[in-house]
Every structure is written in C-alpha cells, then in structure tokens.
Scaffold this motif. Sequence first.
Motif, short mmCIF file in Angstrom:
data_model
loop_
_atom_site.label_atom_id
_atom_site.label_comp_id
_atom_site.label_asym_id
_atom_site.label_seq_id
_atom_site.Cartn_x
_atom_site.Cartn_y
_atom_site.Cartn_z
N LEU A 78 0.84 -1.20 0.00
CA LEU A 78 0.00 0.00 0.00
C LEU A 78 0.88 1.25 0.00
CD1 LEU A 78 -2.68 -1.09 2.65
CD2 LEU A 78 -2.95 -0.97 0.18
N GLU A 135 3.86 1.52 -1.21
CA GLU A 135 4.48 1.69 -2.53
C GLU A 135 3.51 2.37 -3.49
OE1 GLU A 135 6.27 -1.82 -4.14
OE2 GLU A 135 6.89 -0.77 -5.97
N LYS A 136 2.22 1.95 -3.41
CA LYS A 136 1.22 2.58 -4.29
C LYS A 136 1.09 4.06 -3.96
CE LYS A 136 -1.82 -1.22 -5.39
NZ LYS A 136 -2.81 -2.01 -4.71
N LYS A 166 3.69 6.66 -5.15
CA LYS A 166 3.64 7.15 -6.54
C LYS A 166 2.73 8.36 -6.69
CE LYS A 166 5.23 3.03 -8.70
NZ LYS A 166 5.52 2.04 -7.70
N LYS A 167 1.80 8.51 -5.71
CA LYS A 167 0.93 9.70 -5.75
C LYS A 167 1.67 10.82 -5.03
CE LYS A 167 -3.08 7.19 -6.48
NZ LYS A 167 -2.40 6.27 -7.40
N LYS A 197 10.63 5.11 -4.56
CA LYS A 197 9.54 4.60 -5.39
C LYS A 197 8.70 5.73 -5.98
CE LYS A 197 10.31 0.27 -4.84
NZ LYS A 197 10.70 -0.57 -5.96
#
Length: 569
Positions: A208, A210-211, A214-215, A239
Amino acid sequence: MTEQHVKSVKLFFQTFANHLQRIRDDGTDANQAYRAQILLGQLHQFEKSILESDGDLAAEGGDQRAFKALLSLEDCGSLAQWLVAEQNAFPVQAVFFLDSRGIWTLLAGEGPVPDRLRVEEWLTRGRVARLADERPCYTCYLYGQPRLILAFRDADESNASARGQFVHFISRLLPLFIQGRVKDAPSTLGGSTGIIAKDVVFLEVLGLIEKAAKKDVSMLLEGESGTGKEVIANFIHRKSPRATKPLVAVNCAAIPAGLIESELFGHEKGAFTGAYHRQIGRVEEADGGTLFLDEIGEMELAMQAKLLRFLQLHEFHRVGGKQKISVDVRIVAATNRNLKEQVAQGNFREDLYYRLSVMPFTIPPLRDRVDDIVSLSRYFFEKYGESFGIAELDIDPMVFDLLAAYDFPGNVRELENLIQNVLVFAQSEKIKPLHLPESIRGLDPKGMEARDGSGRMRKWQKRSSFGRRFKMRARSRSVDSAVEASAEVPDWMRSIPRDNDELKQLKQDIQNFASDLTLKLEHRFLKNLLDRAEGSMPKASKIGNINRTLLYKMIDRTKHLEEDQADSD
Ligand SMILES: Nc1ncnc2c1ncn2[C@@H]1O[C@H](COP(=O)(O)OP(=O)(O)OP(=O)(O)O)[C@@H](O)[C@H]1O
C-alpha cells in the motif's frame, strides 16, 4: 576571554564547520550528510554560547562543558587521549576501540575490556548504550556498530545522566575523529529496496505504501521507535516520481527549538548572532524532492504554525530575509507518538495533522511480524558478520527460535544492536543460545507452545491483530453490502458480462451501488451520533471520535438522503 582566545575558538569552529560542510555536500551518503547538517546547526549554537559565556560555563550542560574542554585541544586527532587526560568534568579511566576485524583494543588509559556487552540504558537512537557492568561503561555506536567503549572512574549513580549525555555528545563527534579507521562503513540500506520484509501483513502494508508513494501527496508514518520508519521514508522516496531529486531528512527532535526555523527555512547573513553566512534551509535543499520530517510530534506549536503556512502556500522566507522563496517538496512525516492523541491534548495542531496525514500508515511493531524477526536476524548476522571479518558464520537454529519468541520492545533497532553484541560476545565461535542475553535465553518457545497451543500461533495471533484491522475493514464492507443488498439483490450480482462494454457497465453499476450503500451507512451513523450528542457538533465529534471538518463534509454529502426521507414521511 582574551582576543587570542576568541580567535582560536573561531578558528576551531571554522575548521570543524568546513569539515562538516564537506561531509554534508559530498552527496554520497544521505545519512552522513544529514548528521553533518544537524551537527552544523548545533555547532553554531555551541560557538555562540561559548563566545558569549566569557569563559564561565560552570552552570551549563554536559555538551557545552565538553566543548569547553575540547577548546584546550590543539590536535583534535586524539579523542581518546583527550578523554582520559581531561579529568575535570567526567573522569574517564579507559577508552577501547573496536577495529574492523572485531577486536577491541585499548586506545588510552588502563583497564580490562569489559567482557559483557549487555545494554542497560542510555540507548538513544542506537548511538549510545550503557553496559551492564560494575563500572559505569558506555558504548558508542558508529554506523550501527559498537566502536568505542568509555569506562568512567566515577561510579556515582547521581552523575549517571550527565555521563550519559556526555557520551552521547562524544558519539556525535566520533565519526570525525576516527575517520579512516572504519573501513567500508555499512550503509543503513541493503538490497534493492533496502527493506527486509517477509511477514505477510507487513508486506501488505508495504504494498500500500508503494502505491501511495507514486501519488504526490503527504504521507504520515506512525509506529513505535525502531520499527523502520526512516527506512520506509527512503523507500517511499525511491519509489516516487521524485526519486532522482534529493531526499532531505530533518529530525525535529534533535534540533533545539530555537534553531529549527533556520534549519528548515535557512537564514540570511546577520539574522542572529552567529549567523555569519547566508544558510540555505533543508526545505530549499529538498526542492523538487522529498522532505522527511522525522519525529514530527516533537515540533513545538509555534513552529507547527510556520510549517503549516509553508504547506499551504508552498513558499517561505529565510530567517531574517524578506524575499519569498517558492519550492516544490513532497512531505513524508514520521512519529512514534499517537498524533491524534496529541491533537486531542492540544499539543499538535489539528489542521497540520490533516495536512500531513493525507496518506497515513502505521508501521507494525516487530513483535507483530514474527517472520521478519528471523529474516532480519539472518540479514544482520550476515551484514555484521562480514564487517567484523567473520568469514563463515555457524549459528545454532535454536538462536533463531529464541529470537522469534522475544517481544523486542525496541523493535528492529534493538534486534540490530543485539546481533552486533552477540557477534562480539561470541568472538567467531559457533553462535549458540548462551551468547544471547539472559532475558532471551530464558525464553521457552516450547513452553509457549504448551501454554498457547503453539508458540508461532501465539505470535501469529498477536501479529494478526494489526492485519485484522485491514481485513476487518474489507470484510465488514462486504458483509454490510451483502446484508443491505439481500432484500434487493440486483440482477447484476449474478450476471456474467458477455463483452467488455457490458463488463464496464456492470462495474459502473456495482460502484454506484457500493457508493449508495456507503452513503446510507454514513447517514445512519450521523443520525445516531447526533442523537446521542443531543445535536451538539463538538460533542458528536468527541464521542464519535471524528474530526469536525469531516463531520460537516459527511452531513453535506448525505443531506439529500435526509431530504428524501422528509419527502417520504
Ligand atoms: N525492514 C528493515 N530492513 C532492514 N533494516 C531495517 C528494517 N527496519 C529497520 N531497520 C534498521 O533498524 C534501525 C532502526 O530503523 P529506523 O531508524 O528506520 O526506525 P524508526 O522507526 O525511524 O525509529 P525512530 O522512531 O526511533 O526514529 C535502522 O538501523 C534500520 O536500518
């Protein structure tokens, strides 16, 4: 203070500052650069107080006394000899140094090497540990390894705190004095991600994170001390789309309140006594990249207000400066406090909390990640075994079982320090349970099994309390939906789409259906909460444990349901 004395103090600090600036600007090791930057900030403060004290430092703390004594050193190269020779403030009996082969040598003074490296107290961010020994002995850690032992003559317990502070100070100077003696200082990060993780729940959290990395939003990492928040902040940066730009870390607890504004935003020449040059702040250094605000919970309210203003406007001015400076940074903050509680107690600004916690994550403690204990132990045994020059490690498997049964209140940091101590204590013999501290050696994984059915199970159950929060959320959503939907199960629940258009349409229907249900749930929650709070918003916010802004937003987005109900009544 004579003119000559003032000159030599300034020269001393200038040399020191140049050295630190070189380390900071070298750019090869972000952690080193960060430490150098913190010391630089403190150096100005020390210099200022020494110059202003006019030689009278009697009433001042350990750090300043140490600095005063340092002034008498012509050659800074022999820290150990100075420590033993300087008998006034903190009489040191002996100084031992651990070389890269893992052998302790007497650097100065006299006495046997303390043979028990059991940590007792004064473990401060992994830098200093007091040993469980008859004499007051302290270990300084450098790059996560024990490097120096200071044995004091004075065993008076009432001086323990001052001695601890003094050793802590020495540990901060240590990298400067033993440069070149430590070969291949291991980096705090290893492997391609720098994170050792095997535990499924932790992996789920990392996925979560890592996701979210990116934002381009602010992230808040909460978790006990030593759980790896700083390691994860590095991971987030690498990341993120900002990975090629700087990652700048600021430890809000390590910087004195009076210096934090200039540390963050920089200052202009002459902004305050000791501001001899313009200094760029950490925020400006991080432009385009990530600013990691560690221990944000320690920041004082006045500084919180300034940080908030910066987060709202993305601009600031240096201390003593008029020009507005705009920067683009992504904030990752970390704390080992419960920030929500801090907000409730009035110690942390609510508006800042919501700015920082757009994506909040709780890093689980090591005791809830039992699989990680074993893989981290193997990793640290390998890492430190190699740097201590132990060619092949032979480890009794029982050592891992015992480690996995321990609770690790100090988390990964405690495990890391413990393994270094085990390696030193074992002196390249086979590593057996007897090399572990008594508190761990005494554990009985089999006994736990007898009590709880299975030692692993007990750990698993404990660990899964963290995972349950995620799973329960997911489950309760699906259970609620099923219950709600049971009376009016729509056709699409059973239909099989024949082509992509149908699939898209059904997916859209499901999403609409789910958001309708969520709104209805929020509406029911609000009605019940406001009834219980007798219509009072502050009371509703308190008993519902929900922030008022969110309450208003919820009322706004569910008001059509209220109107629908009124129409039907
Ligand atoms: N998953 C991991 N893999 C490898 N090393 C780790 C991991 N987690 C933590 N460490 C190591 O443990 C030590 C403590 O980690 P870190 O400083 O990131 O913790 P922290 O939560 O930021 O602590 P604090 O709250 O005290 O600042 C560091 O030496 C770090 O390299």
